[in-house]
Structures are given as structure tokens and as C-alpha cells.
Design an enzyme around this catalytic site. Structure first.
Site, short mmCIF file in Angstrom:
data_model
loop_
_atom_site.label_atom_id
_atom_site.label_comp_id
_atom_site.label_asym_id
_atom_site.label_seq_id
_atom_site.Cartn_x
_atom_site.Cartn_y
_atom_site.Cartn_z
CB THR A 188 -0.93 -0.01 1.23
OG1 THR A 188 -1.79 -1.14 1.15
CG2 THR A 188 -1.78 1.25 1.30
CB SER B 34 1.95 -8.39 1.88
OG SER B 34 0.62 -7.92 1.98
CB THR C 52 0.10 -3.67 6.23
OG1 THR C 52 -1.14 -3.65 5.51
CG2 THR C 52 0.78 -2.32 6.08
#
Length: 329
Positions: free
Chosen positions: A12, A59, A92
Site C-alpha cells: 500500500t 504481501s 501490511t
């Protein structure tokens, strides 16, 4: 001036949205070092920073092969290129797992900082810019030496061992449970630490000296009311796995059906680590499980216990030895 390397893996923090209010459908991995340097000329006042794109994988797609590649990249930057600190920009969703893997496997006292964002680079009130700037401040800080791998978001500095993502979209998503943060960066731009990790990591980790190209497969099984144990039997019968982490209820407890399935798993050579789904507190040996070959996972979250078991199995094939690892790390 410290020489800092930023290894860009997307996420992000590098995301592009179709508008400044796009906080959920943005595309990650669009912006890179050149864009950050243009948007934040303040970077040059803090450190001599070099950016390098690496893997740039979502991720949610990260696996153990990526961890091993990242470890080699970080070690090359530290030992061959002689950077003073490393920053890794990362999505994240699994940032905490990549960070904990390096926390256990990179033999250095130099700062390694993971940073991400909850709002994309293009968003109104994006946290991407300040998070990266503060990560550079931490990486260039003498106080960040020998504290293992750190995670920096929302002005808060956490240890890779304890930190976890606790919210889907809020900027304060990353928390460190009952232990709290290691430190903060406040408006005076000073990096201030108040505590440091006490469990083994980096240069003191026995896993940081290992040479390996793959990791054993370990699964996580989430316990709940009425859990049948069918998934555990499937894992055992597949013969693809070396261990199972149980995300147990309360103090790491599991249903009667799961206990029977886990007994069959241990009979087939799998190692079982009990952890808890509740997020805080130790999982300790209890009398009702003393006849089963279960390892107690201390206070590690299930996803962190999985990483520690995977590494433990590179060295040990003894229940006692692996239990000692969980007691020490």
C-alpha cells in the site's frame, strides 16, 4: 551521514488510487524510490538513501521462498555493500511475518526496519510519506542498533517478535499487545526508545548462522467450539507437512476431537506447537496434556510460532530441543 538502503517490495505504501478518496481499490506497487524522493526532499537531510526494487510481490502472495531471497538480499546489502541500515517497504498483510523471519535469521546489529502504510501513496491523508520518512530516521539512529528487526508505522516502533496487524484499515493498526511499543518518533523528530527486546534475535540467534535454501512445511489450525479435527487428519494423511501450530482457544486449549487427531499426527512424526488465538498471554504446559507430545508456544502468535517451528526443524528433531527454542525465543 548514514548510508541507508531501501528495499522496495511494493504494498500500500507504493499504491495508486483512482482518486484521493480511494482507500480500498487502489493498485499496489506503482510508486518507487524516484517518486518518494521527489515527494519528500526531506529524505536527503536525514541520510544518504538508496532505493532498489526487489521482488515487488503482494504481501498476500509472500511465501517462504520470498523470505529466503529477501534474507540473502539484506545480507548482501549489509555485508557486501556495507550499508549502515536497511529499510524494507512491504505490504501490511504479512509484514509482521517477513519481519520476524529476518529477526531470527540475519546476523547483524545494524538496524533493519520494516515499513508499510494503511493508506496508499495517492490518498488524502496518506500515511505512506511520513511512515517512510520516520523509518529512515530510525534506520539512521544509533539507538536502533542491536534491537533486532523493527517495524515502524504511525510514529510507533515495535519489535518484529510482538507486533501484529490488528485492524483492517485504521492507521493505528499495528500494535504490540500487552508489551507495548519499543519507542516512538514525536514531532521533535527524535527517535526515542523506552525498552528493548530481551528474547534472542539476529546476532544472538542460532538460526542466523544457518545456510539453507528451503524451509519445512508447517500448517496452522484454528480451534473453535466443536472443532472436529478433520483438517488435522487431512494434514497428517497428506504427508506434506513437518508440523502443526494449533491456534487454540483461551490458554491454548483444543477440542477432544482435535486432541485425538493431534495424537495421530504425532504418531506420524509431526511436531505440534500449542499457541492461542486470543492474542495475549503465555501458553504453558498443563497436566491434562502431559501425556501428549505437545510443545508449548509461550506467547507467540500462531503465525510467529509457525516461523519459529520451521526454523527449529532445520536443526532439531527432538521435542525437548524444540521446546527449549520456544522458551528462549
Amino acid at each position: 551521514m548514514k548510508k541507508i538502503k531501501v528495499i522496495e517490495m511494493g504494498g500500500t505504501i507504493s499504491g495508486y488510487g483512482k482518486s484521493r478518496l480511494d482507500l480500498k481499490d487502489y493498485i499496489s506497487g506503482i510508486y518507487c524510490g524516484e517518486d518518494f524522493l521527489k515527494a519528500m526532499p526531506e529524505i536527503d537531510e536525514i541520510a544518504d538513501v538508496s532505493f532498489e526494487s526487489f521482488l515487488r510481490v503482494s504481501s498476500t502472495k509472500i511465501n517462504s521462498d520470498h523470505w529466503i531471497q529477501l534474507r540473502q538480499k539484506v545480507m548482501s546489502c549489509l555485508f557486501q555493500e556495507d550499508f549502515d541500515g536497511i529499510i524494507i517497504t512491504h505490504g501490511t498483510n504479512t509484514l509482521e511475518e517477513s519481519a520476524y523471519f529476518l529477526h531470527l535469521t540475519v546476523p547483524t546489529e545494524k538496524p533493519i526496519i520494516f515499513v508499510g502504510a494503511q493508506r496508499p501513496f495517492t490518498a488524502l491523508s496518506s500515511d505512506a510519506h511520513l511512515n517512510l520518512l520516520n523509518a529512515i530516521r530510525v534506520a539512521a539512529s544509533d539507538e536502533a542498533q542491536n534491537k533486532g528487526v523493527l517495524v515502524l508505522l504511525n510514529d510507533e516502533i515495535s519489535s518484529a517478535r510482538e507486533v501484529t496487524k490488528t485492524n483492517t484499515y485504521r492507521v493505528e493498526a499495528f500494535q504490540s499487545g500487552q508489551f507495548g511499543y519499543l519507542g516512538f518518533i514525536d514531532p521533535d523528530n527524535k527517535v526515542q526508545f523506552y525498552r528493548q527486546p530481551t528474547r534472542k534475535h539476529t546476532v544472538n540467534s542460532e538460526f542466523s548462522s544457518l545456510d539453507f535454501t528451503e524451509l519445512p512445511d508447517v500448517e496452522i489450525v484454528f480451534s473453535y467450539a466443536g472443532a472436529t479435527g478433520h483438517l488435522i487428519d487431512h494434514i497428517t494423511e497428506s504427508k506434506k507437512y513437518s508440523g502443526i501450530i494449533t491456534a487454540g482457544t483461551g490458554a491454548g486449549l483444543i477440542s477432544p476431537s482435535e486432541i485425538e487427531a493431534l495424537k495421530r499426527a504425532t504418531d506420524n512424526g509431526l511436531f505440534i506447537v500449542r499457541s492461542s488465538r486470543v492474542g495475549n498471554g503465555r501458553v504453558v504446559p498443563i497436566d491434562s496434556y502431559k501425556d501428549y507430545n505437545f510443545i508449548s508456544g509461550d506467547n507467540l502468535l500462531p503465525q510467529k510460532a509457525r516461523i519459529l517451528l520451521m526454523l527449529s526443524l532445520l536443526k532439531y528433531n527432538s521435542l525437548r530441543d524444540i521446546q527449549t527454542v520456544f522458551d528462549d525465543y
